[in-house]
Design an enzyme around this catalytic site. Structure first.
Site, mmCIF file in Angstrom:
data_model
loop_
_atom_site.group_PDB
_atom_site.id
_atom_site.type_symbol
_atom_site.label_atom_id
_atom_site.label_comp_id
_atom_site.label_asym_id
_atom_site.label_seq_id
_atom_site.Cartn_x
_atom_site.Cartn_y
_atom_site.Cartn_z
ATOM 1 N N LYS A 118 -14.211 3.502 14.895
ATOM 2 C CA LYS A 118 -14.140 4.952 15.145
ATOM 3 C C LYS A 118 -14.427 5.740 13.866
ATOM 4 O O LYS A 118 -14.821 6.901 13.932
ATOM 5 C CB LYS A 118 -12.796 5.343 15.778
ATOM 6 C CG LYS A 118 -11.552 5.091 14.918
ATOM 7 C CD LYS A 118 -11.236 6.217 13.970
ATOM 8 C CE LYS A 118 -10.195 5.808 12.953
ATOM 9 N NZ LYS A 118 -9.958 6.823 11.938
ATOM 10 N N ARG A 129 -10.369 12.626 7.732
ATOM 11 C CA ARG A 129 -11.022 12.779 6.419
ATOM 12 C C ARG A 129 -12.491 12.404 6.482
ATOM 13 O O ARG A 129 -13.328 13.022 5.819
ATOM 14 C CB ARG A 129 -10.300 11.896 5.392
ATOM 15 C CG ARG A 129 -8.855 12.254 5.203
ATOM 16 C CD ARG A 129 -8.099 11.204 4.405
ATOM 17 N NE ARG A 129 -8.061 9.904 5.083
ATOM 18 C CZ ARG A 129 -7.382 8.850 4.654
ATOM 19 N NH1 ARG A 129 -6.664 8.938 3.545
ATOM 20 N NH2 ARG A 129 -7.392 7.717 5.306
ATOM 21 N N ASN A 130 -12.829 11.367 7.273
ATOM 22 C CA ASN A 130 -14.239 10.984 7.397
ATOM 23 C C ASN A 130 -15.060 12.143 7.966
ATOM 24 O O ASN A 130 -16.154 12.440 7.495
ATOM 25 C CB ASN A 130 -14.371 9.748 8.304
ATOM 26 C CG ASN A 130 -13.937 8.481 7.597
ATOM 27 O OD1 ASN A 130 -14.642 7.958 6.750
ATOM 28 N ND2 ASN A 130 -12.748 7.998 7.919
ATOM 29 N N GLN A 162 -13.189 5.371 4.747
ATOM 30 C CA GLN A 162 -13.528 4.016 5.200
ATOM 31 C C GLN A 162 -14.851 3.985 5.955
ATOM 32 O O GLN A 162 -15.468 2.936 6.112
ATOM 33 C CB GLN A 162 -12.412 3.486 6.121
ATOM 34 C CG GLN A 162 -11.033 3.490 5.481
ATOM 35 C CD GLN A 162 -10.817 2.359 4.521
ATOM 36 O OE1 GLN A 162 -10.254 1.332 4.849
ATOM 37 N NE2 GLN A 162 -11.302 2.530 3.308
ATOM 38 N N GLY A 173 0.853 -1.188 0.000
ATOM 39 C CA GLY A 173 0.000 0.000 0.000
ATOM 40 C C GLY A 173 0.887 1.235 0.000
ATOM 41 O O GLY A 173 1.991 1.216 0.559
ATOM 42 N N TRP A 199 -1.336 7.105 4.442
ATOM 43 C CA TRP A 199 -0.763 6.442 5.623
ATOM 44 C C TRP A 199 0.276 5.400 5.202
ATOM 45 O O TRP A 199 1.310 5.247 5.860
ATOM 46 C CB TRP A 199 -1.877 5.810 6.455
ATOM 47 C CG TRP A 199 -1.526 5.129 7.753
ATOM 48 C CD1 TRP A 199 -2.078 3.980 8.210
ATOM 49 C CD2 TRP A 199 -0.606 5.556 8.783
ATOM 50 N NE1 TRP A 199 -1.568 3.651 9.449
ATOM 51 C CE2 TRP A 199 -0.659 4.601 9.821
ATOM 52 C CE3 TRP A 199 0.272 6.629 8.917
ATOM 53 C CZ2 TRP A 199 0.118 4.681 10.981
ATOM 54 C CZ3 TRP A 199 1.057 6.723 10.071
ATOM 55 C CH2 TRP A 199 0.975 5.766 11.083
ATOM 56 N N LYS A 202 -7.856 0.004 8.599
ATOM 57 C CA LYS A 202 -8.987 0.221 9.498
ATOM 58 C C LYS A 202 -10.281 -0.122 8.746
ATOM 59 O O LYS A 202 -10.726 0.644 7.899
ATOM 60 C CB LYS A 202 -8.986 1.655 10.006
ATOM 61 C CG LYS A 202 -7.781 1.940 10.934
ATOM 62 C CD LYS A 202 -7.709 3.359 11.450
ATOM 63 C CE LYS A 202 -6.577 3.496 12.472
ATOM 64 N NZ LYS A 202 -6.324 4.875 12.895
ATOM 65 N N PHE A 217 -10.045 -3.071 -0.720
ATOM 66 C CA PHE A 217 -9.155 -3.723 -1.697
ATOM 67 C C PHE A 217 -8.434 -4.948 -1.121
ATOM 68 O O PHE A 217 -7.720 -5.650 -1.827
ATOM 69 C CB PHE A 217 -8.093 -2.728 -2.200
ATOM 70 C CG PHE A 217 -8.698 -1.465 -2.766
ATOM 71 C CD1 PHE A 217 -9.698 -1.528 -3.732
ATOM 72 C CD2 PHE A 217 -8.279 -0.225 -2.331
ATOM 73 C CE1 PHE A 217 -10.278 -0.375 -4.248
ATOM 74 C CE2 PHE A 217 -8.849 0.945 -2.845
ATOM 75 C CZ PHE A 217 -9.850 0.863 -3.806
HETATM 76 N N1 LIG Z 1 -4.460 8.480 6.161
HETATM 77 C C1 LIG Z 1 -4.468 8.383 7.477
HETATM 78 O O1 LIG Z 1 -4.305 9.382 8.200
HETATM 79 C C2 LIG Z 1 -4.658 7.048 8.125
HETATM 80 C C3 LIG Z 1 -5.184 5.968 7.453
HETATM 81 N N2 LIG Z 1 -5.326 4.762 8.090
HETATM 82 C C4 LIG Z 1 -5.872 3.597 7.398
HETATM 83 O O2 LIG Z 1 -4.902 3.092 6.497
HETATM 84 C C5 LIG Z 1 -5.550 2.427 5.399
HETATM 85 C C6 LIG Z 1 -4.947 2.969 4.105
HETATM 86 O O3 LIG Z 1 -5.203 4.331 4.025
HETATM 87 P P1 LIG Z 1 -4.257 5.361 3.259
HETATM 88 O O4 LIG Z 1 -2.864 4.868 3.191
HETATM 89 O O5 LIG Z 1 -4.488 6.668 3.916
HETATM 90 O O6 LIG Z 1 -4.835 5.324 1.765
HETATM 91 P P2 LIG Z 1 -5.426 6.559 0.914
HETATM 92 O O7 LIG Z 1 -6.870 6.704 1.208
HETATM 93 O O8 LIG Z 1 -4.573 7.755 1.056
HETATM 94 O O9 LIG Z 1 -5.155 6.129 -0.579
HETATM 95 C C7 LIG Z 1 -5.877 5.303 -1.347
HETATM 96 C C8 LIG Z 1 -4.930 4.201 -1.804
HETATM 97 O O10 LIG Z 1 -5.703 3.184 -2.445
HETATM 98 C C9 LIG Z 1 -4.994 2.784 -3.623
HETATM 99 N N3 LIG Z 1 -5.934 2.165 -4.543
HETATM 100 C C10 LIG Z 1 -6.868 2.751 -5.334
HETATM 101 N N4 LIG Z 1 -7.517 1.815 -6.040
HETATM 102 C C11 LIG Z 1 -6.998 0.619 -5.674
HETATM 103 C C12 LIG Z 1 -7.260 -0.734 -6.021
HETATM 104 N N5 LIG Z 1 -8.221 -1.044 -6.910
HETATM 105 N N6 LIG Z 1 -6.536 -1.708 -5.441
HETATM 106 C C13 LIG Z 1 -5.592 -1.427 -4.545
HETATM 107 N N7 LIG Z 1 -5.273 -0.159 -4.168
HETATM 108 C C14 LIG Z 1 -5.990 0.837 -4.722
HETATM 109 C C15 LIG Z 1 -4.387 4.066 -4.124
HETATM 110 O O11 LIG Z 1 -3.350 3.780 -5.018
HETATM 111 C C16 LIG Z 1 -3.885 4.664 -2.832
HETATM 112 O O12 LIG Z 1 -2.630 4.145 -2.497
HETATM 113 C C17 LIG Z 1 -7.052 2.712 5.559
HETATM 114 O O13 LIG Z 1 -7.671 1.592 6.144
HETATM 115 C C18 LIG Z 1 -7.091 3.885 6.530
HETATM 116 O O14 LIG Z 1 -8.269 3.898 7.334
HETATM 117 C C19 LIG Z 1 -4.942 4.586 9.373
HETATM 118 C C20 LIG Z 1 -4.393 5.616 10.085
HETATM 119 C C21 LIG Z 1 -4.226 6.920 9.521
HETATM 120 O O1 LIG Z 2 -7.397 6.803 11.143
HETATM 121 C C1 LIG Z 2 -7.096 7.973 11.106
HETATM 122 C C2 LIG Z 2 -6.430 8.659 12.216
HETATM 123 O O2 LIG Z 2 -6.047 7.783 13.241
HETATM 124 C C3 LIG Z 2 -7.434 8.777 9.906
HETATM 125 O O3 LIG Z 2 -8.804 8.938 9.837
HETATM 126 P P1 LIG Z 2 -9.473 9.409 8.483
HETATM 127 O O4 LIG Z 2 -9.420 8.278 7.528
HETATM 128 O O5 LIG Z 2 -10.875 9.830 8.851
HETATM 129 O O6 LIG Z 2 -8.649 10.586 8.023
#
Ligand SMILES: NC(=O)C1=CN([C@@H]2O[C@H](COP(=O)(O)OP(=O)(O)OC[C@H]3O[C@@H](n4cnc5c(N)ncnc54)[C@H](O)[C@@H]3O)[C@@H](O)[C@H]2O)C=CC1
Ligand SMILES: O=C(CO)COP(=O)(O)O
Length: 377
Positions: free
Chosen positions: A231, A295-296, A326, A35, A39, A146, A123
């Site tokens: 959450k 973001r949510n 999410q 990924g 994050w 998450k 995904f």
């Molecule tokens: N961004 C944050 O602040 C945080 C996110 N998370 C969790 O981490 C996980 C990943 O989130 P992020 O890294 O923020 O992702 P993101 O929401 O920034 O990015 C979307 C990702 O999905 C990929 N994507 C799009 N279509 C796809 C497909 N068909 N197959 C596979 N990948 C595809 C994109 O290339 C991109 O890397 C989520 O479950 C999120 O809740 C957890 C803590 C913090």
């Molecule tokens: O999980 C997160 C912070 O801990 C990020 O939350 P959001 O996806 O709502 O931005």
């Protein structure tokens, strides 16, 4: 003339042998991050700073990229490898020279014994299917994802999906971790949830821990993962409250009621879930940060401002530039579990969030269920 070798104490010899083993690259654990979103990229940066510093990890960190073409016509992977920045999902942040972006999933995981899963949860099933038979049998996994899946048999946490499909152990890391803040090295905490093996948990802590990212391990995979997952539903509720300008007291009430439903739901699904987990970073702290700055929350605020007349899909595409929410799909998944088990009335906040996000109820309904609240959760 070569200097005479001095006789060494047995402990010194043993110590030097150990150092030789640690310095021998073939004995070091290779890490792959699956990924490369917002994050995912920050996770790769954290890990890369530690693999360079700690001998038992291989320096290079592979990061699997879901390939896309940028408006410039270049491939995202090529740009990441040329600039050392994920220009789409984490612009302006250097990932570390030892991060190598790889668009080939199979190639990215092939020699790795430590697999870090961090993609939007929708995904994950497809990714796991593609990885069957392609990973090392002795690999350990950790999920930063998450979310959950709902199957005919009932809810399936992403860590279980990974374990069951790939036949490997999977820990989780969740917490109050807005990625953009950690990217600029602002202090925060996180929680590793592990199943049996404390040593494995400690290895994950070492991989992520920095002076600005404090990681604590607890033996409660489901509790930690359900906190991180649920959450996001509460964050939507907080966003509705913000969009309707209901004020801080209302938002605090929503956060408290949400935490209460998170705990009740988790414990109904898994009797092993510990109360103390809700006081870790993955619990109360993640509720607070997500309801303030996630973001949510942001997209739900816009949804309420438009009175529910513009869909979440449309707002997500317009406001997040490819990043994914999410909360909306998690609210639906939770609703399916609640309906199926006859628990809807026990969880008025969770069910109302789903009914608002699908347009069945107006955003103002977020506080209108309060008389129905059960007192016994
Ligand atoms: N961004 C944050 O602040 C945080 C996110 N998370 C969790 O981490 C996980 C990943 O989130 P992020 O890294 O923020 O992702 P993101 O929401 O920034 O990015 C979307 C990702 O999905 C990929 N994507 C799009 N279509 C796809 C497909 N068909 N197959 C596979 N990948 C595809 C994109 O290339 C991109 O890397 C989520 O479950 C999120 O809740 C957890 C803590 C913090
Ligand atoms: O999980 C997160 C912070 O801990 C990020 O939350 P959001 O996806 O709502 O931005």
């Amino acid at each position: 003339m070569a200097p005479a070798l001095e006789a060494q104490e047995p402990e010194t010899v043993a110590h030097n042998n150990l150092l030789n083993i640690l310095n021998d690259a073939s004995h070091r654990s290779k890490v792959t991050v699956i990924g490369s979103g917002n994050w995912g990229s920050v996770a790769a940066k954290l890990i890369a700073s530690n693999t360079l510093r700690l001998n038992f990890f291989h320096d290079e960190v592979r990061m699997w990229v879901y390939e896309e073409t940028l408006p410039s016509g270049e491939k995202l992977t090529d740009v990441i490898n040329r600039t050392n920045e994920n220009v789409k999902y984490l612009p302006g942040i250097k990932l570390g020279k030892n991060v190598v972006a790889d668009p080939d999933l199979e190639n990215a995981v092939k020699d790795s014994s430590m697999l870090v899963f961090v993609t939007p949860h929708q995904f994950m099933e497809g990714i796991c299917k593609r990885l069957v038979g392609k990973i090392r049998a002795d690999a350990e996994a950790i999920s930063l994802v998450k979310g959950m899946e709902v199957k005919m048999e009932g809810p399936c946490m992403i860590s279980s999906l990974i374990s069951e499909q790939l036949g490997i152990n999977c820990s989780v890391l969740m917490g109050a971790n807005i990625a953009n803040e950690i990217a600029v090295e602002k202090f925060s905490e996180a929680t590793v949830g592990y199943r049996h093996n404390r040593e494995v948990a400690e290895r994950w802590v070492q991989l992520f821990y920095t002076p600005y990212f404090i990681v604590t391990a607890v033996q409660d995979v489901e509790g930690v993962e359900l906190c991180g997952t649920l959450k996001n539903v509460v964050a939507l509720a907080a966003g509705f409250v913000d969009g309707l300008q209901m004020g801080n007291n209302t938002k605090a009430a929503i956060m408290r009621l949400g935490l209460r439903e998170m705990k009740a739901f988790s414990k109904l699904l898994f009797t092993s879930v510990k109360d103390s987990t809700f006081f870790e970073s993955c619990g109360v702290a993640d509720i607070i940060t997500t309801c303030l700055g996630g973001r949510n929350r942001k997209v739900a605020e816009a949804y309420a401002k438009f009175g529910g007349k513009r869909s979440f899909d449309e707002l997500e595409a317009e406001m997040l530039q490819g990043q994914k929410l999410q909360g909306v799909s998690t609210a639906r998944e939770v609703y399916e579990v609640l309906s199926h088990r006859g628990w809807l009335e026990l969880f008025p906040l969770f069910s109302t969030v789903h009914e608002i996000s699908t347009g069945l109820l107006p955003p103002s309904a977020i506080v209108e269920y309060s008389e129905k609240l059960p007192r016994s959760l």
